[in-house]
Scaffold this motif. Structure first.
Motif, PDB file in Angstrom:
ATOM      1  N   GLY A  66      55.186 111.338  32.452  1.00 49.14           N
ATOM      2  CA  GLY A  66      55.929 112.378  33.158  1.00 49.14           C
ATOM      3  C   GLY A  66      54.981 113.224  33.979  1.00 49.14           C
ATOM      4  O   GLY A  66      53.772 113.238  33.738  1.00 49.14           O
ATOM      5  N   LEU A  68      54.625 117.198  35.383  1.00 46.08           N
ATOM      6  CA  LEU A  68      55.147 118.526  35.098  1.00 46.08           C
ATOM      7  C   LEU A  68      54.536 119.567  36.026  1.00 46.08           C
ATOM      8  O   LEU A  68      53.321 119.712  36.090  1.00 46.08           O
ATOM      9  CB  LEU A  68      54.830 118.892  33.634  1.00 46.08           C
ATOM     10  CG  LEU A  68      55.430 120.166  33.089  1.00 46.08           C
ATOM     11  CD1 LEU A  68      56.959 120.058  33.024  1.00 46.08           C
ATOM     12  CD2 LEU A  68      54.873 120.442  31.694  1.00 46.08           C
ATOM     13  N   SER A  88      58.801 118.195  39.174  1.00 47.23           N
ATOM     14  CA  SER A  88      58.621 117.679  37.816  1.00 47.23           C
ATOM     15  C   SER A  88      59.505 116.457  37.657  1.00 47.23           C
ATOM     16  O   SER A  88      60.662 116.453  38.079  1.00 47.23           O
ATOM     17  CB  SER A  88      59.021 118.734  36.775  1.00 47.23           C
ATOM     18  OG  SER A  88      58.109 119.798  36.773  1.00 47.23           O
ATOM     19  N   MET A  90      60.409 113.506  34.611  1.00 47.11           N
ATOM     20  CA  MET A  90      60.228 112.994  33.255  1.00 47.11           C
ATOM     21  C   MET A  90      60.858 111.604  33.171  1.00 47.11           C
ATOM     22  O   MET A  90      61.936 111.379  33.714  1.00 47.11           O
ATOM     23  CB  MET A  90      60.903 113.904  32.221  1.00 47.11           C
ATOM     24  CG  MET A  90      60.202 115.207  31.993  1.00 47.11           C
ATOM     25  SD  MET A  90      58.501 115.019  31.455  1.00 47.11           S
ATOM     26  CE  MET A  90      57.743 116.271  32.463  1.00 47.11           C
ATOM     27  N   ASP A  93      64.359 111.717  28.169  1.00 44.93           N
ATOM     28  CA  ASP A  93      64.555 112.933  27.379  1.00 44.93           C
ATOM     29  C   ASP A  93      63.408 112.986  26.372  1.00 44.93           C
ATOM     30  O   ASP A  93      63.088 111.982  25.726  1.00 44.93           O
ATOM     31  CB  ASP A  93      65.908 112.840  26.665  1.00 44.93           C
ATOM     32  CG  ASP A  93      66.246 114.064  25.827  1.00 44.93           C
ATOM     33  OD1 ASP A  93      65.349 114.888  25.544  1.00 44.93           O
ATOM     34  OD2 ASP A  93      67.423 114.192  25.447  1.00 44.93           O
ATOM     35  N   LEU A  94      62.775 114.125  26.225  1.00 46.30           N
ATOM     36  CA  LEU A  94      61.611 114.242  25.345  1.00 46.30           C
ATOM     37  C   LEU A  94      61.970 114.547  23.897  1.00 46.30           C
ATOM     38  O   LEU A  94      61.080 114.636  23.045  1.00 46.30           O
ATOM     39  CB  LEU A  94      60.651 115.307  25.887  1.00 46.30           C
ATOM     40  CG  LEU A  94      60.057 115.023  27.263  1.00 46.30           C
ATOM     41  CD1 LEU A  94      59.125 116.151  27.681  1.00 46.30           C
ATOM     42  CD2 LEU A  94      59.358 113.685  27.305  1.00 46.30           C
ATOM     43  N   ASP A 121      62.205 122.384  28.397  1.00 44.06           N
ATOM     44  CA  ASP A 121      63.359 122.163  29.287  1.00 44.06           C
ATOM     45  C   ASP A 121      63.765 120.695  29.349  1.00 44.06           C
ATOM     46  O   ASP A 121      64.847 120.372  29.828  1.00 44.06           O
ATOM     47  CB  ASP A 121      63.060 122.652  30.706  1.00 44.06           C
ATOM     48  CG  ASP A 121      63.122 124.161  30.822  1.00 44.06           C
ATOM     49  OD1 ASP A 121      63.584 124.825  29.866  1.00 44.06           O
ATOM     50  OD2 ASP A 121      62.708 124.687  31.870  1.00 44.06           O
ATOM     51  N   TYR A 122      62.906 119.801  28.879  1.00 44.30           N
ATOM     52  CA  TYR A 122      63.165 118.363  28.943  1.00 44.30           C
ATOM     53  C   TYR A 122      63.462 117.767  27.568  1.00 44.30           C
ATOM     54  O   TYR A 122      63.440 116.552  27.399  1.00 44.30           O
ATOM     55  CB  TYR A 122      61.985 117.654  29.607  1.00 44.30           C
ATOM     56  CG  TYR A 122      61.822 118.103  31.032  1.00 44.30           C
ATOM     57  CD1 TYR A 122      62.590 117.533  32.043  1.00 44.30           C
ATOM     58  CD2 TYR A 122      60.956 119.137  31.362  1.00 44.30           C
ATOM     59  CE1 TYR A 122      62.478 117.970  33.348  1.00 44.30           C
ATOM     60  CE2 TYR A 122      60.835 119.577  32.667  1.00 44.30           C
ATOM     61  CZ  TYR A 122      61.600 118.994  33.650  1.00 44.30           C
ATOM     62  OH  TYR A 122      61.504 119.439  34.941  1.00 44.30           O
TER      63      TYR A 122
END
Length: 179
Positions: A66, A68, A88, A90, A93-94, A121-122
């Motif tokens: 990702g 950022l 950003s 990604m 989903d983290l 936020d991710y």
């Protein structure tokens, strides 16, 4: 005192250092399937991609990367002036992932504090670790990297200049003294 530039890491030394860091990350990660490297703009991004490529060569597993941008999470926007944020991106989903934040230099720790806020936020990672090419000390926050390419004690007034291709003309780390 005249300005002095001292090369700390050559292109070959950077390559060897990143190979070592990739191996260390592999050794400390139980399941690479849950691993995501997240590079902090600007120079953390190419470092994260290089680490992922090396890890794939070593383990045969593709590691998602990702990118950022932390501009809007910084607490010093009034001091750094106007800048155009990068985008950003990604790869997933983290949530429940093992995230390794990657940056070129850690100094006060404020960039990493901002990155920690941005990452959330991710998704909600299972754990977040930090890999840096250079640790120059002078922390203002209780943040310590898990993976360090080179510890480089510096004076506060000295600068560490990291140049990485393709953004720059060469791969090098320099210490700028007497500024």
């Amino acid at each position: 005192m005249a300005n002095q530039v001292v090369e700390i890491l050559s292109a070959d030394a950077i390559r060897r250092t990143l190979n070592r860091l990739a191996s260390e990350i592999i050794e400390r990660t139980d399941d690479l399937a849950d691993l995501v490297l997240v590079g902090i703009h600007t120079r953390g991004v190419p470092l994260a991609h290089t680490l992922a490529q090396q890890m794939e060569r070593l383990e045969g597993t593709t590691i998602p990367v990702g990118e950022l941008d932390i501009t809007f999470y910084r607490d010093d926007l009034d001091k750094i002036g106007t800048r155009t944020p990068a985008k950003s991106v990604m790869p997933c989903d983290l949530t429940d992932k093992k995230v390794v934040l990657v940056d070129d230099v850690i100094f006060s720790g404020r960039t990493i504090r901002a990155a920690l806020n941005a990452v959330i936020d991710y998704g909600r990672p299972n754990l977040i670790r930090l890999a840096v090419l250079i640790d120059r000390g002078h922390r203002q926050l209780p943040i310590h990297p898990d993976f360090i390419g080179k510890s480089l004690p510096t004076a506060r007034e000295e600068l560490v200049n990291v140049q990485l291709m393709p953004a720059d003309q060469k791969d090098t780390v320099e210490l700028l003294k007497g500024l």
